[in-house]
Every structure is written in C-alpha cells, then in structure tokens.
Motif scaffolding. Structure first.
Motif, PDB file in Angstrom:
ATOM      1  N   ASN A 186      17.656  -9.703 -61.049  1.00  0.00           N
ATOM      2  CA  ASN A 186      18.611  -8.883 -60.294  1.00  0.00           C
ATOM      3  C   ASN A 186      18.717  -7.521 -60.975  1.00  0.00           C
ATOM      4  OD1 ASN A 186      20.618  -8.049 -58.543  1.00  0.00           O
ATOM      5  ND2 ASN A 186      22.251  -9.075 -59.665  1.00  0.00           N
ATOM      6  N   TYR A 187      17.597  -6.826 -61.095  1.00  0.00           N
ATOM      7  CA  TYR A 187      17.465  -5.653 -61.943  1.00  0.00           C
ATOM      8  C   TYR A 187      18.488  -4.532 -61.693  1.00  0.00           C
ATOM      9  CZ  TYR A 187      12.980  -7.923 -62.901  1.00  0.00           C
ATOM     10  OH  TYR A 187      12.019  -8.822 -63.231  1.00  0.00           O
ATOM     11  N   PRO A 188      18.821  -4.195 -60.433  1.00  0.00           N
ATOM     12  CA  PRO A 188      19.778  -3.094 -60.219  1.00  0.00           C
ATOM     13  C   PRO A 188      21.136  -3.327 -60.897  1.00  0.00           C
ATOM     14  CG  PRO A 188      18.623  -3.594 -58.183  1.00  0.00           C
ATOM     15  CD  PRO A 188      18.263  -4.680 -59.155  1.00  0.00           C
ATOM     16  N   ALA A 189      21.523  -4.610 -61.090  1.00  0.00           N
ATOM     17  CA  ALA A 189      22.822  -4.916 -61.695  1.00  0.00           C
ATOM     18  C   ALA A 189      22.885  -4.525 -63.169  1.00  0.00           C
ATOM     19  CB  ALA A 189      23.128  -6.407 -61.542  1.00  0.00           C
ATOM     20  N   ILE A 190      21.731  -4.222 -63.758  1.00  0.00           N
ATOM     21  CA  ILE A 190      21.700  -3.846 -65.175  1.00  0.00           C
ATOM     22  C   ILE A 190      22.357  -2.483 -65.393  1.00  0.00           C
ATOM     23  CG2 ILE A 190      20.153  -3.232 -67.088  1.00  0.00           C
ATOM     24  CD1 ILE A 190      18.189  -5.301 -65.963  1.00  0.00           C
ATOM     25  N   GLY A 205      29.266   8.431 -81.229  1.00  0.00           N
ATOM     26  CA  GLY A 205      28.207   9.092 -81.985  1.00  0.00           C
ATOM     27  C   GLY A 205      27.072   8.189 -82.429  1.00  0.00           C
ATOM     28  N   ALA A 206      26.895   7.041 -81.758  1.00  0.00           N
ATOM     29  CA  ALA A 206      25.752   6.165 -82.048  1.00  0.00           C
ATOM     30  C   ALA A 206      24.557   6.723 -81.273  1.00  0.00           C
ATOM     31  CB  ALA A 206      26.058   4.727 -81.645  1.00  0.00           C
ATOM     32  N   ASN A 207      23.917   7.731 -81.848  1.00  0.00           N
ATOM     33  CA  ASN A 207      22.999   8.584 -81.104  1.00  0.00           C
ATOM     34  C   ASN A 207      21.784   7.875 -80.531  1.00  0.00           C
ATOM     35  OD1 ASN A 207      24.666  10.733 -81.561  1.00  0.00           O
ATOM     36  ND2 ASN A 207      23.443  11.604 -83.216  1.00  0.00           N
ATOM     37  N   ARG A 208      21.129   7.057 -81.339  1.00  0.00           N
ATOM     38  CA  ARG A 208      19.909   6.410 -80.855  1.00  0.00           C
ATOM     39  C   ARG A 208      20.225   5.468 -79.701  1.00  0.00           C
ATOM     40  NH1 ARG A 208      17.042   4.947 -86.690  1.00  0.00           N
ATOM     41  NH2 ARG A 208      16.609   7.098 -87.282  1.00  0.00           N
ATOM     42  N   ILE A 209      21.313   4.741 -79.831  1.00  0.00           N
ATOM     43  CA  ILE A 209      21.716   3.822 -78.765  1.00  0.00           C
ATOM     44  C   ILE A 209      22.091   4.612 -77.518  1.00  0.00           C
ATOM     45  CG2 ILE A 209      23.447   2.104 -78.076  1.00  0.00           C
ATOM     46  CD1 ILE A 209      23.577   1.294 -81.048  1.00  0.00           C
ATOM     47  N   TYR A 210      22.813   5.721 -77.706  1.00  0.00           N
ATOM     48  CA  TYR A 210      23.225   6.550 -76.570  1.00  0.00           C
ATOM     49  C   TYR A 210      22.010   7.054 -75.791  1.00  0.00           C
ATOM     50  CZ  TYR A 210      24.755  10.566 -73.901  1.00  0.00           C
ATOM     51  OH  TYR A 210      24.953  11.471 -72.884  1.00  0.00           O
ATOM     52  N   HIS A 211      21.073   7.656 -76.487  1.00  0.00           N
ATOM     53  CA  HIS A 211      19.927   8.254 -75.807  1.00  0.00           C
ATOM     54  C   HIS A 211      19.041   7.196 -75.156  1.00  0.00           C
ATOM     55  CE1 HIS A 211      20.354  12.534 -76.812  1.00  0.00           C
ATOM     56  NE2 HIS A 211      20.896  12.119 -77.938  1.00  0.00           N
ATOM     57  N   TYR A 212      18.871   6.061 -75.827  1.00  0.00           N
ATOM     58  CA  TYR A 212      17.987   5.057 -75.228  1.00  0.00           C
ATOM     59  C   TYR A 212      18.652   4.356 -74.052  1.00  0.00           C
ATOM     60  CZ  TYR A 212      13.996   2.087 -74.786  1.00  0.00           C
ATOM     61  OH  TYR A 212      12.865   1.498 -74.272  1.00  0.00           O
ATOM     62  N   SER A 213      19.958   4.089 -74.140  1.00  0.00           N
ATOM     63  CA  SER A 213      20.642   3.458 -73.009  1.00  0.00           C
ATOM     64  C   SER A 213      20.665   4.404 -71.811  1.00  0.00           C
ATOM     65  CB  SER A 213      22.056   3.022 -73.397  1.00  0.00           C
ATOM     66  OG  SER A 213      22.819   4.107 -73.876  1.00  0.00           O
ATOM     67  N   ALA A 214      20.772   5.727 -72.070  1.00  0.00           N
ATOM     68  CA  ALA A 214      20.713   6.708 -70.981  1.00  0.00           C
ATOM     69  C   ALA A 214      19.335   6.701 -70.331  1.00  0.00           C
ATOM     70  CB  ALA A 214      21.040   8.101 -71.512  1.00  0.00           C
ATOM     71  N   PHE A 215      18.285   6.621 -71.146  1.00  0.00           N
ATOM     72  CA  PHE A 215      16.908   6.542 -70.647  1.00  0.00           C
ATOM     73  C   PHE A 215      16.703   5.266 -69.830  1.00  0.00           C
ATOM     74  CE2 PHE A 215      12.803   4.472 -71.583  1.00  0.00           C
ATOM     75  CZ  PHE A 215      11.945   5.330 -70.905  1.00  0.00           C
ATOM     76  N   PHE A 216      17.184   4.158 -70.354  1.00  0.00           N
ATOM     77  CA  PHE A 216      17.076   2.856 -69.699  1.00  0.00           C
ATOM     78  C   PHE A 216      17.825   2.882 -68.369  1.00  0.00           C
ATOM     79  CE2 PHE A 216      17.317  -1.976 -70.893  1.00  0.00           C
ATOM     80  CZ  PHE A 216      16.688  -2.302 -69.711  1.00  0.00           C
ATOM     81  N   GLU A 217      19.046   3.426 -68.375  1.00  0.00           N
ATOM     82  CA  GLU A 217      19.851   3.500 -67.153  1.00  0.00           C
ATOM     83  C   GLU A 217      19.149   4.346 -66.093  1.00  0.00           C
ATOM     84  OE1 GLU A 217      24.450   4.543 -65.863  1.00  0.00           O
ATOM     85  OE2 GLU A 217      23.454   5.823 -67.337  1.00  0.00           O
ATOM     86  N   LYS A 218      18.530   5.432 -66.502  1.00  0.00           N
ATOM     87  CA  LYS A 218      17.815   6.294 -65.553  1.00  0.00           C
ATOM     88  C   LYS A 218      16.665   5.546 -64.904  1.00  0.00           C
ATOM     89  CE  LYS A 218      15.646  10.844 -65.137  1.00  0.00           C
ATOM     90  NZ  LYS A 218      15.247  12.089 -65.849  1.00  0.00           N
ATOM     91  N   ASN A 219      15.954   4.735 -65.691  1.00  0.00           N
ATOM     92  CA  ASN A 219      14.869   3.928 -65.139  1.00  0.00           C
ATOM     93  C   ASN A 219      15.391   2.952 -64.084  1.00  0.00           C
ATOM     94  OD1 ASN A 219      12.787   5.079 -66.558  1.00  0.00           O
ATOM     95  ND2 ASN A 219      12.752   3.534 -68.180  1.00  0.00           N
ATOM     96  N   ILE A 220      16.543   2.354 -64.363  1.00  0.00           N
ATOM     97  CA  ILE A 220      17.124   1.406 -63.408  1.00  0.00           C
ATOM     98  C   ILE A 220      17.511   2.126 -62.123  1.00  0.00           C
ATOM     99  CG2 ILE A 220      19.034  -0.192 -62.976  1.00  0.00           C
ATOM    100  CD1 ILE A 220      16.943  -1.224 -64.955  1.00  0.00           C
ATOM    101  N   LYS A 221      18.147   3.295 -62.252  1.00  0.00           N
ATOM    102  CA  LYS A 221      18.552   4.057 -61.070  1.00  0.00           C
ATOM    103  C   LYS A 221      17.351   4.466 -60.231  1.00  0.00           C
ATOM    104  CE  LYS A 221      22.919   6.014 -62.747  1.00  0.00           C
ATOM    105  NZ  LYS A 221      23.636   7.257 -63.147  1.00  0.00           N
ATOM    106  N   ASN A 222      16.220   4.718 -60.900  1.00  0.00           N
ATOM    107  CA  ASN A 222      15.003   5.127 -60.197  1.00  0.00           C
ATOM    108  C   ASN A 222      14.140   3.939 -59.783  1.00  0.00           C
ATOM    109  OD1 ASN A 222      15.681   7.833 -60.490  1.00  0.00           O
ATOM    110  ND2 ASN A 222      14.564   8.052 -62.422  1.00  0.00           N
TER     111      ASN A 222
END
Length: 252
Positions: A186-190, A205-222
């Motif tokens: 159910n990938y969109p729910a991620i 300020g957990a920078n690496r987690i912030y940037h990667y979760s943003a990247f991951f979220e963008k992939n899900i949206k797309n």
C-alpha cells in the motif's frame, strides 16, 4: 514576557506539541488540542489570545477547523497556520484561506516567538523572504548543534533531551509502520509517515534523516516505488546511527 496571554496549540503529533510547549512555556500560558474537533471544543469554553494551527490533521484538518471557527464566531484572535511548504504561492494560499500568518516546519524557535509576539501586537501578515522558506542545512552533519543550543535557550537540558529521545522512539515506530505498509504493497500510505519524520527531524536538526525522509517522501508523491525497500532500509539505518550518535555525544 506576556504570561497573561494564552496560546492554543493544535497539532495531532505529540512530539510537535511538546516542542511548541518547550519553546513558549516561559513566555505564555498555553493549552493543547490533538485535532481540530478538540480545538473547537476548547474554543467554545475558553478564550485564547492566539492559535497555532497545524494544517494536516485527522478528523478535522486545519483549514476546515479555521472555517468552523469563523462560521461559529468562536474566536477573533490571530490564527497562525503551521505546516511544511516550499514556495511563496503556498504561503499566499494559506493567507488567502483566512489565516493571519504562516510558520513553516521545521520550526525555528526564535522565528516562532517573534511571529507570536508580532501577531499579538500587530495582527497582519509579515513579508517572508523566499530564502527563509527552505531548510538549507548541511545534510552531512548528523545533528545541527546550533538548533540544540537554540532549543536549550527556552527550556532545561532534561526536557530537551526527552524531546530528542521521544523523536527517536516515534521515528522508529513510524519506520516499523512503513515496513508493514511495504509488505502490504500500500505504497502511497507511506507518505503520511514520512511527512511526520521529515517535520520532526527538521525541527530538531537531525539533518541526514530530514533530507533523506524528504527525498523518500518526494518519491512516494511521484509514485516512484522502484527502490522503496532500499529507501526504507537506508532510512532505518540512519535512525539507528542517530540513536547511537545521540547517546555517545552527550550533547545535552
């Protein structure tokens, strides 16, 4: 100090509420609501001088809550929208819907306090430079110690350390949820889970987690699900590393 002024914090995420509380507690009285329905109940029986309203919430979202407040004339106090956004058009949209001001996640303590004070004295939107709307942190840094120091200005080391530990535990629970969602395909729910991790990690300020979760979220949206298992494992590894780092550094 304006201890006679009372703030209503409306946010479905417990960690977000705790961060807000720790920032404003020395300046203002406050109460919290976990969603828009509870906020409406509190506004019917109590007065608040300013309202911080998260946009994405279950049961009743921020825009629907704002509409109900206006229709029932529950409050004439400034209502500040709080959410992640990327450009001026998003901010303009929230102001056009009737909010008095907008604060972007990740939250910057100084900006939050300045915005609250400004709205209490002069309730009109301020002009925000586009450059201030994005987090421009170095994602090679595990933890932005500048953000830690800013948070410590508004509360005790014990309380702030508890906030970070709560963040780690919640993020680990959310990544476990992501694994279950992947197994169910159910990938969109991620996206909803990643949005929470992104917002909280950015605020703290957990920078690496912030940037990667943003990247991951963008992939899900797309709808880019090709490397979803790899993305999940990398995010989980980052959280594991952050827990170890936070425990070893004794920053707080």
């Amino acid at each position: 100090m304006m201890k006679d002024k009372k703030v209503l914090i409306v946010d479905d995420n417990a960690l977000n509420r705790k961060v807000f509380e720790n920032i404003i507690r020395h300046n203002y009285l406050f109460d919290t609501a976990e969603n828009g329905l509870i906020a409406l109940e509190k506004l019917r029986i109590d007065h608040f001088d300013i309202i911080l309203m998260d946009i994405q919430m279950p049961k009743l979202d921020g825009i629907s809550t704002l509409k109900a407040i206006k229709e029932e004339s529950l409050s004439s106090s400034p209502i500040i929208a709080v959410s992640a956004y990327s450009d001026q058009s998003d901010r303009d949209y929230f102001l056009a819907t009737g909010f008095d001001e907008f604060i972007a996640k990740p939250i910057k303590p100084k900006h939050l306090l300045e915005t609250i004070e400004q709205q209490l004295h002069d309730p009109s939107p301020t002009t925000v430079p586009l450059g201030d709307m994005e987090v421009e942190e170095d994602n090679t840094i595990e933890l932005d110690e500048g953000i830690v120091k800013r948070l410590l200005k508004y509360n005790t080391p014990e309380n702030i350390r508890e906030v970070y530990l709560d963040f780690i535990e919640e993020a680990e629970e959310l990544t476990s949820d992501i694994k279950k969602i992947i197994d169910e395909k159910n990938y969109p729910a991620i996206g909803e889970k990643l949005h929470i991790i992104k917002g909280n990690s950015g605020t703290l300020g957990a920078n690496r987690i912030y940037h990667y979760s943003a990247f991951f979220e963008k992939n899900i949206k797309n709808s880019n699900f090709e490397n979803i298992s790899k993305d999940y494992l990398k995010l989980k590894r980052m959280l594991d590393n952050f827990r170890v780092y936070f425990g070893e550094q004794k920053i707080i």
